[in-house]
Scaffold this active site. Structure first.
Site, short mmCIF file in Angstrom:
data_model
loop_
_atom_site.label_atom_id
_atom_site.label_comp_id
_atom_site.label_asym_id
_atom_site.label_seq_id
_atom_site.Cartn_x
_atom_site.Cartn_y
_atom_site.Cartn_z
N ARG A 68 0.81 -0.94 0.18
CA ARG A 68 -0.01 0.25 -0.06
C ARG A 68 0.98 1.02 -0.13
O ARG A 68 1.80 1.43 0.69
CB ARG A 68 -0.99 0.03 1.43
CG ARG A 68 -2.12 -0.86 1.14
CD ARG A 68 -3.04 -0.54 0.35
NE ARG A 68 -4.23 -1.37 0.34
CZ ARG A 68 -4.56 -2.18 -0.51
NH1 ARG A 68 -3.69 -2.54 -1.56
NH2 ARG A 68 -5.71 -3.02 -0.67
N GLU A 123 -5.47 6.30 -10.87
CA GLU A 123 -4.53 7.19 -11.37
C GLU A 123 -3.40 7.22 -10.82
O GLU A 123 -3.00 6.80 -9.99
CB GLU A 123 -5.34 8.88 -11.15
CG GLU A 123 -5.98 8.70 -9.89
CD GLU A 123 -6.99 9.33 -9.28
OE1 GLU A 123 -7.13 10.11 -8.48
OE2 GLU A 123 -8.07 9.17 -10.10
N HIS A 135 0.57 0.03 -10.13
CA HIS A 135 -0.08 -0.74 -9.36
C HIS A 135 -0.77 -2.20 -10.36
O HIS A 135 -1.91 -2.39 -10.41
CB HIS A 135 -1.58 -0.03 -8.92
CG HIS A 135 -2.11 -0.75 -7.53
ND1 HIS A 135 -3.08 -0.09 -6.86
CD2 HIS A 135 -2.05 -1.97 -7.06
CE1 HIS A 135 -3.42 -0.94 -5.85
NE2 HIS A 135 -2.73 -2.06 -5.86
#
Length: 532
Positions: free
Chosen positions: A235, A268, A286
């Site tokens: 994360r 984004e 990601h």
């Protein structure tokens, strides 16, 4: 407390198996990926379920608009894009698929470690530019190096066992997993202070919590070996990006591989480009869960979880309604109904919804029952007063806000003849009000109210009339019979209690509620109707 799940909206592109499994389970599915916020607010109004990945933000506003919503399913790990508290308040279940992405995320992490050791992406990019720089991309072997794995859950342990195959020594830290358990998959656990100076590579696999935000920062980088390599495929925010950039610029950090960023959502890119553009940083947009297998697995798992919930089979992957997970076991359902009923009887008899309520479970069979009986009693207490739909998901939160404190205690010993089945006792503290009940077969029954005992326990289901009258005055029952025949309703059951201070309680099961108790009121000291 769950209604029928008829229609589910899938607001992002998911593997077709997700839709197919839901449809096979008898659920209508609408697939509308790429909705704007306004379109989502419009589409969600008549949906019972919503399935998302990372891009859809399930905010309080979205939940407010979704009047029929019962469940939000996230096809992936974590629920960063769902306002869980707002969902809980509205009684909406939130579930995810914590295992679906694990292998894909672990494999990407291992790939990142190899890329850092040999600078494969940088070398590949230079070849595309027509260069042949053999000296510039001098790397290192992983064999014999030390890898620190921070967070030893599903993904952390998969990374550790794979990198052990490269001859890496794996050390790690996890506040929950015990050192004995981590030793079984070859990870020596150490305090963080001892980890920093020992490792050549660090990879993080924790959720983003206040305690893990900025876990790697200026002071921890300073304690590391010079040239330490860092991987974050978990994360954004676990590694302080400012500190990482400073460590890269000074050479304290030799390289970093990042799949996640502080500012970037799943949808984004990061706004600050300094890290991405640094020559010793390898970055991906990601991609942790971006494999066909993980997407198929997550789509399949979330669909199966929702179908299981809709058909009453069970609940898995629930983030905010652990009490409900137990509610699906056939043997606990009647106890939850009993908890709600006792809460409602107590609140009505005690004429108050605030204060402290003590739930006491008696008998070994109810040892674990507090977790679902506490919210069930709270829901019953609140059901009389609030306009909101009270469920096991939001009962404790709404009770707290209403000034109602529900606590639970347990004793293994229950009085005969209920020692094997168990008993539930609910008391309004500081008042004489107390009710006791149990389950007979699958029917919740009342055994005691304010010290008066029912020799034959009274069923607590359907429309019920409860009243207290002088034991010497038996006209109450005759009046009730008259009222019922006028209303065209029947008396289905009738139970009276022992006499306390010259008064007796009666519980009457009715075929339909009575609209007017006017004629009964002069003959009794108190009376109330409930629909249980």
């Amino acid at each position: 407390a769950l209604g029928k799940l008829q229609k589910v909206l899938i607001s992002e592109s998911l593997d077709p198996c997700c839709r197919e499994i839901l449809q096979a389970g008898g659920i209508r599915v609408q697939e509308k990926p790429g909705l704007s916020k306004e379109e989502l607010l419009r589409e969600i109004r008549d949906c019972d379920g919503l399935i998302v990945r990372s891009a859809t933000k399930v905010t309080a506003e979205v939940l407010e608009a979704a009047e029929r919503l019962q469940v939000v399913g996230r096809a992936g790990t974590g629920v960063d894009n769902v306002d869980v508290e707002a969902a809980t308040r509205r009684g909406v279940l939130v579930m995810n698929t914590p295992t679906g992405n694990s292998l894909s995320a672990a494999e990407l992490t291992c790939g990142m470690i190899l890329c850092l050791a040999r600078q494969i992406p940088q070398a590949a990019a230079s070849m595309k530019e027509g260069k042949w720089d053999r000296k510039k991309y001098m790397g290192m072997e992983l064999n014999g190096k030390t890898l620190a794995v921070l967070g030893l859950g599903r993904i952390g342990r998969e990374v550790a066992t794979r990198m052990q195959a490269f001859g890496m020594k794996t050390i790690g830290y996890d506040p929950i997993i015990t050192p004995d358990v981590s030793a079984t998959f070859g990870v020596e656990q150490l305090p963080l202070e001892q980890i920093w100076p020992r490792c050549d590579f660090i990879t993080v696999h924790t959720p983003l919590l206040p305690s893990t935000t900025g876990l790697l920062n200026d002071s921890t980088f300073a304690k590391c070996r010079r040239g330490v390599q860092v991987v974050n495929c978990a994360r954004g925010g676990i590694v302080d990006e400012g500190a990482l950039l400073r460590a890269l610029q000074s050479g304290q950090c030799g390289g970093a591989a990042l799949d996640v960023f502080t500012q970037a959502s799943g949808a984004e890119p990061p706004k600050d480009r300094d890290l991405v553009n640094h020559p010793n940083v390898i970055s991906c947009p990601h991609l942790g869960a971006s494999t066909r297998e993980a997407q198929s697995r997550c789509g399949k798992e979330i669909a199966m979880q929702i179908v299981d919930m809709a058909t009453g089979k069970g609940l898995t992957g629930v983030v905010n309604g652990q009490a409900l997970s137990k509610a699906f076991a056939p043997q606990t359902k009647p106890w939850i109904t009993l908890g709600r009923a006792l809460g409602t009887v107590l609140c009505t008899a005690g004429k108050q919804m605030q204060g402290s309520v003590q739930v006491c479970t008696l008998g070994t069979s109810l040892k674990e029952a507090g977790s679902y009986l506490t919210p069930a009693v709270a829901a019953g207490m609140l059901a009389g007063g609030t306009q909101k739909e009270v469920t096991l998901v939001n009962a404790m939160l709404l009770a707290q806000e209403a000034g109602l404190k529900v606590t639970t205690t347990h004793s293994d010993v229950a009085p005969e003849p209920d020692s094997s089945t168990g008993l539930v006792q609910v008391s309004l503290q500081g008042t004489p009000h107390q009710v006791t009940g149990t389950v007979q077969g699958s029917t919740p029954v009342l055994q005691q109210i304010n010290g008066a005992t029912f020799k034959q326990p009274a069923p607590l289901c359907g429309p019920v009339l409860i009243y207290k009258a002088k034991a010497s005055d038996t006209s109450g029952l005759a009046t009730l019979t008259g009222l019922l025949s006028k209303a065209g309703a029947q008396l289905l059951s009738y139970h009276s209690s022992s006499t306390v201070a010259g008064e007796q309680w009666s519980v009457a099961g009715l075929s339909a509620p009575l609209s007017n108790l006017g004629e009964l009121k002069p003959r009794v000291t108190e009376a109330f109707q409930l629909h249980l």
